[in-house]
Design an enzyme around this catalytic site. Structure first.
Site, mmCIF file in Angstrom:
data_model
loop_
_atom_site.group_PDB
_atom_site.id
_atom_site.type_symbol
_atom_site.label_atom_id
_atom_site.label_comp_id
_atom_site.label_asym_id
_atom_site.label_seq_id
_atom_site.Cartn_x
_atom_site.Cartn_y
_atom_site.Cartn_z
ATOM 1 N N SER A 1 4.615 -0.402 -4.731
ATOM 2 C CA SER A 1 3.560 0.572 -5.057
ATOM 3 C C SER A 1 3.269 1.476 -3.856
ATOM 4 O O SER A 1 3.143 2.693 -3.996
ATOM 5 C CB SER A 1 2.269 -0.154 -5.436
ATOM 6 N N ARG B 1 3.986 5.759 -3.080
ATOM 7 C CA ARG B 1 2.883 6.664 -2.721
ATOM 8 C C ARG B 1 3.139 7.340 -1.377
ATOM 9 O O ARG B 1 2.903 8.538 -1.219
ATOM 10 C CB ARG B 1 1.566 5.881 -2.685
ATOM 11 N N GLY C 1 8.584 3.540 -13.849
ATOM 12 C CA GLY C 1 7.373 4.117 -14.445
ATOM 13 C C GLY C 1 6.495 4.769 -13.393
ATOM 14 O O GLY C 1 5.878 5.817 -13.633
ATOM 15 N N SER D 1 -5.041 1.771 -15.649
ATOM 16 C CA SER D 1 -3.699 2.013 -15.122
ATOM 17 C C SER D 1 -3.770 2.724 -13.781
ATOM 18 O O SER D 1 -4.296 3.831 -13.678
ATOM 19 C CB SER D 1 -2.882 2.858 -16.107
ATOM 20 N N ASP E 1 1.503 -7.566 -13.105
ATOM 21 C CA ASP E 1 2.915 -7.690 -12.715
ATOM 22 C C ASP E 1 3.331 -9.143 -12.446
ATOM 23 O O ASP E 1 4.528 -9.453 -12.434
ATOM 24 C CB ASP E 1 3.192 -6.865 -11.449
ATOM 25 N N ARG F 1 7.002 -7.645 -22.261
ATOM 26 C CA ARG F 1 7.025 -8.895 -21.488
ATOM 27 C C ARG F 1 6.372 -10.058 -22.223
ATOM 28 O O ARG F 1 6.595 -11.214 -21.828
ATOM 29 C CB ARG F 1 6.391 -8.679 -20.108
ATOM 30 N N ARG G 1 11.413 -8.306 -13.235
ATOM 31 C CA ARG G 1 10.475 -9.436 -13.061
ATOM 32 C C ARG G 1 10.815 -10.602 -13.998
ATOM 33 O O ARG G 1 10.530 -11.751 -13.707
ATOM 34 C CB ARG G 1 9.044 -8.971 -13.247
HETATM 35 C C1 S3P Z 1 1.686 0.247 -10.503
HETATM 36 C C2 S3P Z 1 0.744 0.056 -11.480
HETATM 37 C C3 S3P Z 1 0.931 -0.872 -12.604
HETATM 38 C C4 S3P Z 1 2.042 -1.873 -12.316
HETATM 39 C C5 S3P Z 1 3.282 -1.210 -11.771
HETATM 40 C C6 S3P Z 1 2.969 -0.478 -10.480
HETATM 41 C C7 S3P Z 1 1.404 1.209 -9.419
HETATM 42 O O1 S3P Z 1 1.278 -0.121 -13.762
HETATM 43 O O2 S3P Z 1 2.366 -2.598 -13.478
HETATM 44 O O3 S3P Z 1 4.294 -2.177 -11.516
HETATM 45 O O4 S3P Z 1 2.127 1.222 -8.406
HETATM 46 O O5 S3P Z 1 0.429 1.964 -9.551
HETATM 47 P P1 S3P Z 1 0.179 0.563 -14.698
HETATM 48 O O6 S3P Z 1 -0.422 1.699 -13.975
HETATM 49 O O7 S3P Z 1 0.951 1.002 -15.913
HETATM 50 O O8 S3P Z 1 -0.810 -0.514 -15.013
#
Ligand code: S3P
Length: 426
Positions: free
Chosen positions: A23, A27, A93, A165, A313, A344, A386
């Site tokens: 994460s 960023r 994602g 989220s 996660d 999942r 995962r």
């Molecule tokens: C993440 C947020 C989560 C998490 C993903 C990483 C992030 O997703 O499941 O692995 O880095 O902000 P969501 O924002 O869909 O909850």
């Protein structure tokens, strides 16, 4: 690729080094590209997802150099260059959703694509707020990648997210950097706050309040030298592995312990796992420490409400922990699991059932019975990193080897996983 994981013949021991937090790596890379000057990012994630982000920001005009785990990025400020082709987010994602916020402020059109799994994941959650801010977006069937974004002058919003989220929150805050005035995001349950922390590190003005956060627009970001903490979500596989194999004793080095993520440690302790935090320090606004974990007698647990968002996660590997505990694990309020890299709820249930465990599924979660005798079986990650790693951990407690199909998926977040597992098994 297949991996065959034999049952643990003895305790797991040693010291584990983790990849940089996924994460935080995303960023830092995106903000470095949007900053003026040269940023250096140490311990950048080795996972494929974070490298998808690097390729995208490079295609948008940032200069990127990768030397092992150290990444150097010369940013372009908030004005990026139109890419020559599609931007490929791969399996990630985070890449597609968070980068969309920064693309919404550009004066060109970009098209974001992903692999088969990402192409099935919902994008309305970012399209709605970005359209409210003034960007023009379209997607396959109105909701799936590829998505096309024509950016422009954005107006600030006060947006209440319908789902908790961190990716959506980050997307809107990133778009808010381009808007004249203050953009606010409100969340139904607390989510990871790495974006808030990182925005401040890069010089943006951020205010937090009980259920949300605001960012001041037209920000000028400055380049930074930063180090990414080890990934707690990757550490989770080894924390659970040590917890379920009697007599184990592992040290996990330099793990990120941001309170919005470290709920995992509280949860594990509540299940009866012996975890100790050693040497806590702050680095770039993020707490980091070493963890000591020992094989333990496990009770059982419930994940619901805001715990579901905080542990989202880790739930696949916690299901393995549940099966090896006395009372099992109940997961509720976790419908978001259905729209991850795989559904999942179904992939966890199918694999644990194959190994002989009793699992009941619901729309928003599942129940794994405790005290399960796991057996050798053939299981499938279905391309989900995962799930591949959670199966490997469960296999340590099976009565015969477990064959994991599509095991290479682990490299999306943790390419060193299989070697690390072999190393702690001695
Ligand atoms: C993440 C947020 C989560 C998490 C993903 C990483 C992030 O997703 O499941 O692995 O880095 O902000 P969501 O924002 O869909 O909850």
């Amino acid at each position: 690729m297949q991996q065959v994981v034999a049952p643990a013949a003895g305790p797991l021991e040693g010291t584990v080094r983790l990849p940089g937090d996924k994460s935080i790596s995303h960023r830092y890379a995106m903000l470095a590209a949007a900053a003026e000057g040269v940023s250096k990012i140490g311990n950048y994630s080795s996972g494929a997802d974070c490298h998808s982000t690097l390729r995208c920001v490079e295609a948008l005009g940032a200069r990127v150099e990768v030397a092992d785990r150290e990444v150097t990025i010369e940013g372009r400020g908030l004005e990026w260059a139109a890419p020559a082709g599609d931007l490929d987010a791969g399996n990630s994602g985070s890449t597609i959703r968070m980068l969309s916020g920064l693309l919404a402020g550009q004066s060109f059109t970009s098209r974001l694509i992903g692999d088969e799994s990402l192409s099935r994941r919902p994008m309305q959650r970012i399209m709605t707020p970005l359209a409210q801010m003034g960007a023009v977006l379209s997607a396959r069937d109105g909701k799936f990648p590829p998505i096309e974004i024509t950016g422009g002058a954005l107006r600030p919003v006060d947006y209440a997210m319908p789902v908790a989220s961190a990716q959506v929150k980050s997307c809107v805050l990133f778009a808010g950097l381009f808007a004249e005035g203050v953009t606010t995001v409100r969340e139904p349950a607390p989510t990871r706050d790495h974006t808030e922390v990182a925005l401040r590190e890069f010089g943006a003005e951020v205010e937090r309040f009980a259920d949300g956060v605001s960012v001041h627009g037209r920000a000028k970001l400055r380049a930074r030298e930063l180090t990414v903490p080890g990934d707690l979500s990757s550490a989770a596989f080894f924390l659970v592995a040590a917890a379920i194999v009697e007599g184990s004793n592992l040290i996990l080095q330099g793990v990120g312990l941001n309170p919005t993520r470290a709920t995992l440690i509280d949860f594990l302790m509540g299940m009866g796992v012996e975890v100790k935090i050693l040497d806590l320090a702050m680095r770039n606004g993020e707490p980091v420490g070493d963890l000591l974990v020992r094989g333990s007698k496990l009770k059982g647990g419930v994940i619901e409400g805001k715990w579901a968002a905080a542990l989202i996660d880790e739930i696949p590997v916690l299901a393995a922990l549940g099966a090896c505990s006395e009372q099992g694990l109940l997961v509720k309020d976790a419908g978001e699991l259905r729209v991850k890299e795989t559904d999942r709820i179904e992939t966890v249930a199918a694999n644990l059932r194959n190994m002989g465990a009793e699992v009941e599924t619901f729309d928003d979660g599942f129940r794994v019975a405790g005290g399960q005798r796991l057996r050798g079986a053939q299981v499938d990650s279905c391309g989900d990193h995962r799930i591949a790693m959670a199966c490997a951990v469960a296999a340590l407690r099976a009565d015969a080897p477990v064959t994991i199909e599509n095991a290479e998926a682990a490299s999306v977040s943790f390419p060193e996983f299989w070697d690390t597992l072999a190393q702690v098994r001695g």
